[in-house]
Scaffold this motif. Structure first.
Motif, PDB file in Angstrom:
ATOM      1  N   HIS A 310       0.836  -1.203   0.000  1.00 55.54           N
ATOM      2  CA  HIS A 310       0.000   0.000   0.000  1.00 55.54           C
ATOM      3  C   HIS A 310       0.874   1.258   0.000  1.00 55.54           C
ATOM      4  O   HIS A 310       0.691   2.159  -0.834  1.00 55.54           O
ATOM      5  N   GLU A 311       1.833   1.319   0.924  1.00 59.69           N
ATOM      6  CA  GLU A 311       2.662   2.526   1.022  1.00 59.69           C
ATOM      7  C   GLU A 311       3.548   2.692  -0.219  1.00 59.69           C
ATOM      8  O   GLU A 311       3.782   3.820  -0.668  1.00 59.69           O
ATOM      9  N   ILE A 312       4.026   1.584  -0.754  1.00 58.86           N
ATOM     10  CA  ILE A 312       4.864   1.695  -1.961  1.00 58.86           C
ATOM     11  C   ILE A 312       4.004   2.104  -3.160  1.00 58.86           C
ATOM     12  O   ILE A 312       4.424   2.929  -3.974  1.00 58.86           O
ATOM     13  N   ALA A 313       2.776   1.583  -3.247  1.00 61.09           N
ATOM     14  CA  ALA A 313       1.875   2.004  -4.342  1.00 61.09           C
ATOM     15  C   ALA A 313       1.617   3.511  -4.298  1.00 61.09           C
ATOM     16  O   ALA A 313       1.462   4.170  -5.334  1.00 61.09           O
ATOM     17  N   HIS A 314       1.595   4.069  -3.083  1.00 60.74           N
ATOM     18  CA  HIS A 314       1.392   5.514  -2.942  1.00 60.74           C
ATOM     19  C   HIS A 314       2.490   6.330  -3.634  1.00 60.74           C
ATOM     20  O   HIS A 314       2.274   7.502  -3.947  1.00 60.74           O
ATOM     21  N   GLN A 315       3.672   5.753  -3.799  1.00 57.16           N
ATOM     22  CA  GLN A 315       4.746   6.534  -4.436  1.00 57.16           C
ATOM     23  C   GLN A 315       4.287   6.985  -5.827  1.00 57.16           C
ATOM     24  O   GLN A 315       4.635   8.074  -6.275  1.00 57.16           O
ATOM     25  N   TRP A 316       3.493   6.125  -6.487  1.00 60.27           N
ATOM     26  CA  TRP A 316       2.928   6.494  -7.787  1.00 60.27           C
ATOM     27  C   TRP A 316       1.625   7.294  -7.596  1.00 60.27           C
ATOM     28  O   TRP A 316       1.425   8.315  -8.236  1.00 60.27           O
ATOM     29  N   PHE A 317       0.768   6.780  -6.708  1.00 57.93           N
ATOM     30  CA  PHE A 317      -0.582   7.345  -6.559  1.00 57.93           C
ATOM     31  C   PHE A 317      -0.705   8.043  -5.216  1.00 57.93           C
ATOM     32  O   PHE A 317      -0.754   7.399  -4.179  1.00 57.93           O
ATOM     33  N   GLY A 318      -0.746   9.349  -5.236  1.00 57.02           N
ATOM     34  CA  GLY A 318      -0.764  10.149  -4.008  1.00 57.02           C
ATOM     35  C   GLY A 318       0.474  11.038  -3.980  1.00 57.02           C
ATOM     36  O   GLY A 318       0.372  12.241  -3.862  1.00 57.02           O
ATOM     37  N   ASP A 319       1.648  10.397  -4.154  1.00 53.80           N
ATOM     38  CA  ASP A 319       2.893  11.172  -4.090  1.00 53.80           C
ATOM     39  C   ASP A 319       3.232  11.782  -5.448  1.00 53.80           C
ATOM     40  O   ASP A 319       3.481  12.977  -5.563  1.00 53.80           O
ATOM     41  N   SER A 320       3.286  10.933  -6.488  1.00 55.04           N
ATOM     42  CA  SER A 320       3.628  11.444  -7.816  1.00 55.04           C
ATOM     43  C   SER A 320       2.402  12.052  -8.494  1.00 55.04           C
ATOM     44  O   SER A 320       2.436  13.196  -8.948  1.00 55.04           O
ATOM     45  N   VAL A 321       1.310  11.292  -8.570  1.00 50.97           N
ATOM     46  CA  VAL A 321       0.023  11.877  -9.000  1.00 50.97           C
ATOM     47  C   VAL A 321      -0.739  12.190  -7.719  1.00 50.97           C
ATOM     48  O   VAL A 321      -1.226  11.299  -7.038  1.00 50.97           O
ATOM     49  N   THR A 322      -0.814  13.456  -7.388  1.00 55.26           N
ATOM     50  CA  THR A 322      -1.393  13.876  -6.096  1.00 55.26           C
ATOM     51  C   THR A 322      -2.817  14.374  -6.297  1.00 55.26           C
ATOM     52  O   THR A 322      -3.121  15.024  -7.306  1.00 55.26           O
ATOM     53  N   GLU A 323      -3.669  14.069  -5.330  1.00 55.67           N
ATOM     54  CA  GLU A 323      -5.055  14.546  -5.348  1.00 55.67           C
ATOM     55  C   GLU A 323      -5.061  16.075  -5.425  1.00 55.67           C
ATOM     56  O   GLU A 323      -4.356  16.737  -4.673  1.00 55.67           O
ATOM     57  N   SER A 324      -5.879  16.635  -6.333  1.00 49.18           N
ATOM     58  CA  SER A 324      -5.839  18.093  -6.479  1.00 49.18           C
ATOM     59  C   SER A 324      -6.629  18.796  -5.387  1.00 49.18           C
ATOM     60  O   SER A 324      -6.369  19.963  -5.094  1.00 49.18           O
ATOM     61  N   THR A 325      -7.599  18.108  -4.803  1.00 52.80           N
ATOM     62  CA  THR A 325      -8.306  18.648  -3.629  1.00 52.80           C
ATOM     63  C   THR A 325      -8.472  17.496  -2.636  1.00 52.80           C
ATOM     64  O   THR A 325      -8.307  16.327  -3.006  1.00 52.80           O
ATOM     65  N   TRP A 326      -8.874  17.810  -1.413  1.00 52.31           N
ATOM     66  CA  TRP A 326      -9.110  16.737  -0.433  1.00 52.31           C
ATOM     67  C   TRP A 326     -10.300  15.885  -0.845  1.00 52.31           C
ATOM     68  O   TRP A 326     -10.402  14.723  -0.433  1.00 52.31           O
ATOM     69  N   SER A 327     -11.225  16.442  -1.635  1.00 48.80           N
ATOM     70  CA  SER A 327     -12.353  15.626  -2.107  1.00 48.80           C
ATOM     71  C   SER A 327     -11.881  14.493  -3.012  1.00 48.80           C
ATOM     72  O   SER A 327     -12.577  13.501  -3.193  1.00 48.80           O
TER      73      SER A 327
END
Ligand SMILES: [Zn+2]
Length: 541
Positions: A310-327
């Motif tokens: 999960h945390e490693i997947a975040h490197q791509w999704f969340g960290d590199s492609v980041t949510e533009s708003t909290w929604s």
């Protein structure tokens, strides 16, 4: 991140029925492009003895005032382009008043000198062995308690850290280690630079007397484990899912986005926190019980496989492609949850994946009993409350349903295109929809409207009647409150002589279909391949 159980219960207690639209700190008149952070810690890592941060900003609209988010630390002086200027610092805001209006396109360097003991964000505490440690833990907007920033995920920037600490300490931070220098007084200054923009909640340092362990096997990026000295021998096996995770996500999505990856065991209020290239895992991860059993593939607790993936997947999704708003936070948490599931499907077993998705569905149903809200949640005011089953498990199910509907080839092509368009940047839910529509040629507005922008899940009741004239009648009712789901529903009709797959395409909450059939059914299986996040009952009429 993975939320701890304790946060969940607190969150539910805090849930209020009053609904008010959340106000977000968005990029408006200026944006940061780079942070240069110099921090000196004292001998016992109990406070920041001095810090000098330069914030490189670009002006977007004419403005006279720039408001940084900054907590309670003592500010000594602030400057603009290295000239000291007056400032006000109150209620978590550090206001710079410019000598004249700054015009769009102007670049400025804001300087802040400060010191003190952060009340949050940089956790100053002892590690498992009782040795002092300082670990950043910022989600969702706690970084401003130790760094002056624009504290919103969309305000991504590059960052350089110069961290000065006692010589016995090991220091890790985002990005590449450029150099370590010994100061005149015998301390060491560690310089790390993150060369691509990252969200502020991912900007961290970790300082402590870690055992630094290199994996025995080669990884796709320089990989190191930072663990308490007493856990040196546990790191190799404990983190063994990490290298396959890097390989799997690289293969499924794109090359790993950062210069290195450090996996750190230390202070975080979460199970794991996905800081770009410097993930922090809870200090109990190598010693906790394993209610979900042990992994067959890795010989570690099953929950640690999903945590690491999960945390490693975040490197791509969340960290590199980041949510533009909290929604849009499900673009981070839903993706990390689903891609950890895909990792389980690939390395553990299909059965373990099916169980993971069933447990995810159960969490969603449980959550919905307490709160009805869409995944795309503009109202919930407490950001911590967004760490809920909608953002994580329901987000994962939305991706699973899209994959089932579109097929693996189209789905992953769409995901790769989405990643490619938004890496090192931000994305919205609409960006994801557009990418998947382009890949599939399908209109996904109805799907997103019902599953992401509206609340609930389908509660189907299927009644079937054998009319005896070679005709089966099925009545599909949707019992959930709110609008109908119009997703295709797969059923398998079993007769004494065989089985037949049928796809129902409901148009509303009550839907009736006549199906020509030679033999009387003995049983009907509803959604036999678990394509839908649903609850269902089947009755012979
Ligand atoms: Zn997460």
């Amino acid at each position: 991140m993975i939320r701890p159980k304790s946060v969940l219960s607190v969150v539910l207690l805090l849930s209020s029925s009053a609904v008010a639209a959340r106000v977000e700190r968005l990029i408006d008149t200026w944006r940061p492009t780079h942070y240069l952070v110099n921090i000196t810690l004292d001998d016992q890592l109990s406070e920041i003895t001095s810090a000098t941060v330069s914030i490189y900003v670009t002006i977007l609209k004419p403005t006279r005032v720039i408001a940084l988010d900054f907590g309670e630390l003592t500010v000594n002086r602030v400057s603009i382009n290295r000239n000291e200027v007056p400032f006000t610092h109150q209620n978590g805001k550090l206001l710079f008043t410019l000598p004249e209006d700054a015009m769009p396109g102007t670049s400025l360097v804001l300087g802040v000198d400060y010191h003190g003991k952060p009340k949050d964000g940089l956790i100053l505490t002892a590690d498992k062995d009782g040795k002092p440690a300082a670990i950043g833990d910022n989600w969702p907007d706690r970084v401003h308690h130790w760094l002056p920033v624009l504290d919103h995920p969309s305000a991504k920037a590059t960052i350089t850290f110069n961290i000065t600490a006692p010589a016995r300490q090991e220091v890790v931070a985002n990005g590449r280690l450029d150099h370590v220098e010994t100061t005149a007084s015998g301390e060491r200054t560690w310089t790390y630079s993150e060369g691509v923009p990252i969200p502020p909640y991912c900007m961290i340092v970790g300082v402590g007397q870690f055992a630094k362990v290199e994996p025995a096997q080669r990884a796709l990026t320089p990989l190191s484990y930072y663990v308490p000295l007493s856990e040196r021998e546990l790191a190799q096996k404990g983190f063994s899912p990490a290298i396959p995770s890097l390989e799997f996500f690289t293969d499924k999505v794109a090359p790993y986005p950062y210069e290195k990856l450090a996996l750190i065991v230390g202070a975080t209020r979460f199970g794991g926190m996905e800081n770009s290239s410097a993930i922090v895992f809870t200090s109990t991860m190598f010693s906790r019980n394993s209610p979900a059993g042990m992994s067959k593939a890795f010989g570690v607790p099953f929950n640690n496989i999903t945590l690491i993936a999960h945390e490693i997947a975040h490197q791509w999704f969340g960290d590199s492609v980041t949510e533009s708003t909290w929604s849009d936070v499900w673009l981070s948490e839903g993706f990390a949850t689903y891609f950890a599931g895909l990792f389980v499907q690939r390395y553990e077993s299909e059965e373990a994946f099916q169980r993971y998705m069933r447990n995810a569905a159960a969490s969603v149903f449980e959550y919905e009993k307490k709160k009805r809200a869409p995944i795309f949640d503009r109202d919930t005011e407490s950001l911590m409350e967004l760490l809920n089953a909608n953002s994580y498990q329901k987000g994962a199910w939305v991706l699973h349903m899209l994959r089932s509907n579109l097929g693996d080839d189209v789905f992953f092509r769409g995901i790769r295109a989405y990643y490619e368009s938004h890496k090192n940047s931000v994305a919205s839910t609409e960006d994801l929809r557009a990418a998947l529509e382009k890949a599939s040629g399908k209109d996904l507005r109805t799907f997103f409207a019902r599953w992401v922008y509206d609340s609930g899940h389908p509660q189907y009741e299927l009644k079937w009647y054998w009319l005896g004239k070679k005709e089966l009648r099925v009545v599909l009712s949707q019992m959930q409150p709110g609008n109908a789901f119009v997703d295709p529903v797969h059923i398998t009709v079993m007769t004494a002589k065989g089985k037949r797959d049928v796809v129902l395409k409901p148009t509303g909450k009550l839907f009736i279909e006549r199906i020509p059939l030679r033999d009387k059914p003995v049983q009907i299986d509803f959604d036999p391949n678990n394509r839908l996040l649903d609850e269902s009952t089947v009755k012979a009429g």
